[in-house]
Design an enzyme around this catalytic site. Structure first.
Site, PDB file in Angstrom:
ATOM      1  N   LYS A 140      39.746 -37.859  37.675  1.00 49.98           N
ATOM      2  CA  LYS A 140      40.587 -39.041  37.412  1.00 49.98           C
ATOM      3  C   LYS A 140      40.742 -39.253  35.910  1.00 49.98           C
ATOM      4  CE  LYS A 140      36.988 -41.927  36.049  1.00 49.98           C
ATOM      5  NZ  LYS A 140      36.726 -42.293  34.685  1.00 49.98           N
TER       6      LYS A 140
ATOM      7  N   ASP B 272      32.893 -45.885  40.905  1.00 52.34           N
ATOM      8  CA  ASP B 272      34.187 -45.187  40.991  1.00 52.34           C
ATOM      9  C   ASP B 272      34.417 -44.476  42.322  1.00 52.34           C
ATOM     10  OD1 ASP B 272      34.915 -45.933  38.467  1.00 52.34           O
ATOM     11  OD2 ASP B 272      34.374 -44.032  37.514  1.00 52.34           O
TER      12      ASP B 272
ATOM     13  N   ALA C  27      32.017 -36.504  31.347  1.00 54.80           N
ATOM     14  CA  ALA C  27      33.196 -36.347  30.494  1.00 54.80           C
ATOM     15  C   ALA C  27      34.230 -37.442  30.735  1.00 54.80           C
ATOM     16  CB  ALA C  27      33.817 -34.974  30.749  1.00 54.80           C
ATOM     17  N   GLY C  28      33.855 -38.482  31.510  1.00 54.99           N
ATOM     18  CA  GLY C  28      34.792 -39.577  31.786  1.00 54.99           C
ATOM     19  C   GLY C  28      35.856 -39.208  32.795  1.00 54.99           C
ATOM     20  N   LEU C  29      35.614 -38.121  33.549  1.00 56.02           N
ATOM     21  CA  LEU C  29      36.611 -37.643  34.516  1.00 56.02           C
ATOM     22  C   LEU C  29      36.185 -37.910  35.962  1.00 56.02           C
ATOM     23  CD1 LEU C  29      37.517 -34.257  32.744  1.00 56.02           C
ATOM     24  CD2 LEU C  29      38.761 -36.423  32.647  1.00 56.02           C
ATOM     25  N   GLY C  30      35.013 -38.515  36.134  1.00 54.05           N
ATOM     26  CA  GLY C  30      34.599 -38.999  37.458  1.00 54.05           C
ATOM     27  C   GLY C  30      34.208 -37.935  38.469  1.00 54.05           C
ATOM     28  N   GLY C  31      33.805 -36.756  38.011  1.00 54.88           N
ATOM     29  CA  GLY C  31      33.519 -35.651  38.936  1.00 54.88           C
ATOM     30  C   GLY C  31      32.474 -35.988  39.995  1.00 54.88           C
TER      31      GLY C  31
ATOM     32  N   SER D 277      33.835 -38.369  42.569  1.00 55.86           N
ATOM     33  CA  SER D 277      34.835 -37.724  43.432  1.00 55.86           C
ATOM     34  C   SER D 277      34.160 -36.814  44.456  1.00 55.86           C
ATOM     35  CB  SER D 277      35.817 -36.925  42.575  1.00 55.86           C
ATOM     36  OG  SER D 277      36.867 -36.450  43.369  1.00 55.86           O
TER      37      SER D 277
ATOM     38  N   PRO E 168      34.544 -31.033  34.194  1.00 56.98           N
ATOM     39  CA  PRO E 168      33.453 -31.190  33.226  1.00 56.98           C
ATOM     40  C   PRO E 168      32.576 -32.404  33.552  1.00 56.98           C
ATOM     41  CG  PRO E 168      35.527 -30.769  32.095  1.00 56.98           C
ATOM     42  CD  PRO E 168      35.861 -30.960  33.543  1.00 56.98           C
ATOM     43  N   VAL E 169      31.291 -32.273  33.260  1.00 55.76           N
ATOM     44  CA  VAL E 169      30.303 -33.296  33.627  1.00 55.76           C
ATOM     45  C   VAL E 169      30.087 -34.278  32.460  1.00 55.76           C
ATOM     46  CG1 VAL E 169      27.862 -33.602  34.276  1.00 55.76           C
ATOM     47  CG2 VAL E 169      29.191 -31.727  35.240  1.00 55.76           C
TER      48      VAL E 169
HETATM   49  P1  ATP Z   1      31.437 -41.621  35.330  1.00 58.98           P
HETATM   50  O1  ATP Z   1      32.358 -42.154  34.273  1.00 58.98           O
HETATM   51  O2  ATP Z   1      31.780 -42.046  36.735  1.00 58.98           O
HETATM   52  O3  ATP Z   1      29.971 -41.730  35.016  1.00 58.98           O
HETATM   53  P2  ATP Z   1      31.599 -38.949  34.385  1.00 58.98           P
HETATM   54  O4  ATP Z   1      32.760 -38.051  34.628  1.00 58.98           O
HETATM   55  O5  ATP Z   1      31.434 -39.454  32.995  1.00 58.98           O
HETATM   56  O6  ATP Z   1      31.765 -40.099  35.427  1.00 58.98           O
HETATM   57  P3  ATP Z   1      29.983 -37.239  36.001  1.00 58.98           P
HETATM   58  O7  ATP Z   1      30.514 -35.897  35.691  1.00 58.98           O
HETATM   59  O8  ATP Z   1      30.374 -37.831  37.300  1.00 58.98           O
HETATM   60  O9  ATP Z   1      30.298 -38.250  34.811  1.00 58.98           O
HETATM   61  O10 ATP Z   1      28.394 -37.159  35.857  1.00 58.98           O
HETATM   62  C1  ATP Z   1      27.616 -38.270  35.599  1.00 58.98           C
HETATM   63  C2  ATP Z   1      26.170 -37.985  35.988  1.00 58.98           C
HETATM   64  O11 ATP Z   1      26.088 -37.844  37.382  1.00 58.98           O
HETATM   65  C3  ATP Z   1      25.582 -36.736  35.365  1.00 58.98           C
HETATM   66  O12 ATP Z   1      24.358 -37.092  34.749  1.00 58.98           O
HETATM   67  C4  ATP Z   1      25.306 -35.806  36.536  1.00 58.98           C
HETATM   68  O13 ATP Z   1      24.091 -35.102  36.429  1.00 58.98           O
HETATM   69  C5  ATP Z   1      25.233 -36.750  37.739  1.00 58.98           C
HETATM   70  N1  ATP Z   1      25.780 -36.159  38.965  1.00 58.98           N
HETATM   71  C6  ATP Z   1      25.277 -36.319  40.188  1.00 58.98           C
HETATM   72  N2  ATP Z   1      26.003 -35.677  41.095  1.00 58.98           N
HETATM   73  C7  ATP Z   1      26.983 -35.046  40.448  1.00 58.98           C
HETATM   74  C8  ATP Z   1      28.066 -34.205  40.856  1.00 58.98           C
HETATM   75  N3  ATP Z   1      28.255 -33.868  42.141  1.00 58.98           N
HETATM   76  N4  ATP Z   1      28.913 -33.784  39.907  1.00 58.98           N
HETATM   77  C9  ATP Z   1      28.732 -34.152  38.610  1.00 58.98           C
HETATM   78  N5  ATP Z   1      27.725 -34.930  38.176  1.00 58.98           N
HETATM   79  C10 ATP Z   1      26.864 -35.387  39.084  1.00 58.98           C
END
Ligand code: ATP
Length: 309
Positions: free
Chosen positions: A34, A161, A122-126, A129, A119-120
């Site tokens: 997202k 999210d 990274a503000g993309l909500g992986g 999702s 990417p983890v």
């Molecule tokens: P948000 O803004 O919702 O925190 P984000 O994109 O910044 O999202 P994510 O990539 O969702 O961050 O990862 C946030 C944390 O969630 C990381 O520390 C990661 O280890 C943990 N996490 C747990 N399950 C997952 C998954 N299936 N995919 C990615 N990260 C995960």
């Protein structure tokens, strides 16, 4: 009479048998990332959660999840471009656990093959999702034991999210991100995303905020959006950005680079580290991608908004 009852019982058994044999033992689903096109913090609840208004758009950058029912425990096998924990810390694992409890399904084994392309941190909500995709997939596999509002409540408990990703549509998100209103007429844009090699923790960003809460202006903009008037310049504000830029000046530099490459607006997504620019043509977006790749800021993606899939 007896034969009527016997017929009824055998009919019931047959239905049950058919449900069992039609249960899907394997299932695959794509989990989109997202972007937050705008994000305004409007308050803080006594439990510490921040209230916000955000325009959230699901995009064509996906994690891939393959589910297989087994006779053992829940197991995650993770591969792809990014590494995440493959145990209870993984949101997909927790979503599966919660689903089985809520649906009253006991001692069911499950293997989830998770291919991480988003990417983890990274503000993309992986992570969110992946959790939503797990709830949707299992509910399909088990022939919909949970109604949508039960899935929604389970999603909200898993993370702010997660509920957005159940909608599979651009949304106005309010509350802590749990009050969602789909946007039907979101225009077609191309988004160029740069994800630098910075991991920015969402909880660190929220803890470091020193906010002046501003509600009125953005509320007015949302009303206009609902009437079909989209003013990107007014929408593209992220209250988390100034604090992150002050600690990570690279984020500010990425915005400038995107604007220089022709974006009509550029913003940090969520709590960062990804920064995106909006383009009105496919060609311009790909030209910008090439120009930005040569500057070696990080990974660069060109994506579009995705609706129901
Ligand atoms: P948000 O803004 O919702 O925190 P984000 O994109 O910044 O999202 P994510 O990539 O969702 O961050 O990862 C946030 C944390 O969630 C990381 O520390 C990661 O280890 C943990 N996490 C747990 N399950 C997952 C998954 N299936 N995919 C990615 N990260 C995960």
């Amino acid at each position: 009479m007896r034969s009527g009852i016997a017929q009824f019982i055998s009919g019931q058994l047959l239905t049950r048998y058919l449900v069992l044999v039609t249960l899907l033992k394997k299932y695959s689903i794509k989990a989109p990332a997202k972007l937050n096109i705008g994000l305004k913090i409007t308050g803080q609840r006594p439990d510490g959660y921040h209230e916000l208004i955000s325009i959230m758009v699901p995009i064509s950058l996906f994690d891939y999840l393959d589910f297989r029912l087994t006779s053992n425990n829940i197991k995650i096998i993770c591969n792809g471009d990014y590494l995440v924990p493959a145990d209870e810390r993984n949101l997909a694992y927790r979503a599966a656990q919660d689903f089985f409890i809520l649906a009253g399904i006991n001692s069911q084994g499950l293997t989830i093959h998770l291919t991480k392309k988003i990417p983890v941190e990274a503000g993309l909500g992986g992570g969110s999702s992946d959790a939503a995709a797990t709830l949707l997939a299992l509910n399909n596999m088990f022939d919909h034991p949970l109604a949508f509002n039960e899935l929604h409540n389970a999603a909200v408990r898993l993370g702010a999210d997660v509920a957005f990703f159940l909608e599979r549509s651009p949304c106005i998100a309010k509350g802590i991100g749990d009050i969602l209103e789909p946007i039907r007429n979101w225009p077609r844009y191309w988004y160029v995303i740069i994800t630098p090699k910075l991991n920015i923790s969402t909880s660190w960003v929220y803890q470091s905020l020193n906010l002046k809460l501003t509600i009125c202006k953005f509320g007015f903009i949302i009303d206009q959006l609902k009437r079909g008037k989209i003013d990107l310049n007014a929408l593209m504000v992220n209250d988390l950005e100034p604090m992150v830029v002050s600690h990570f000046p690279l984020i500010g530099a990425l915005k400038k680079a995107l604007l220089k490459a022709g974006a009509i607006g550029a913003l940090m997504s969520g709590s960062g580290s990804s920064v995106f620019g909006i383009f009105t043509s496919h060609e311009q977006a790909y030209e910008a991608k090439d120009a930005l790749l040569s500057q070696q800021f990080g990974v660069v993606f060109v994506v579009e908004c995705v609706h129901h899939s």
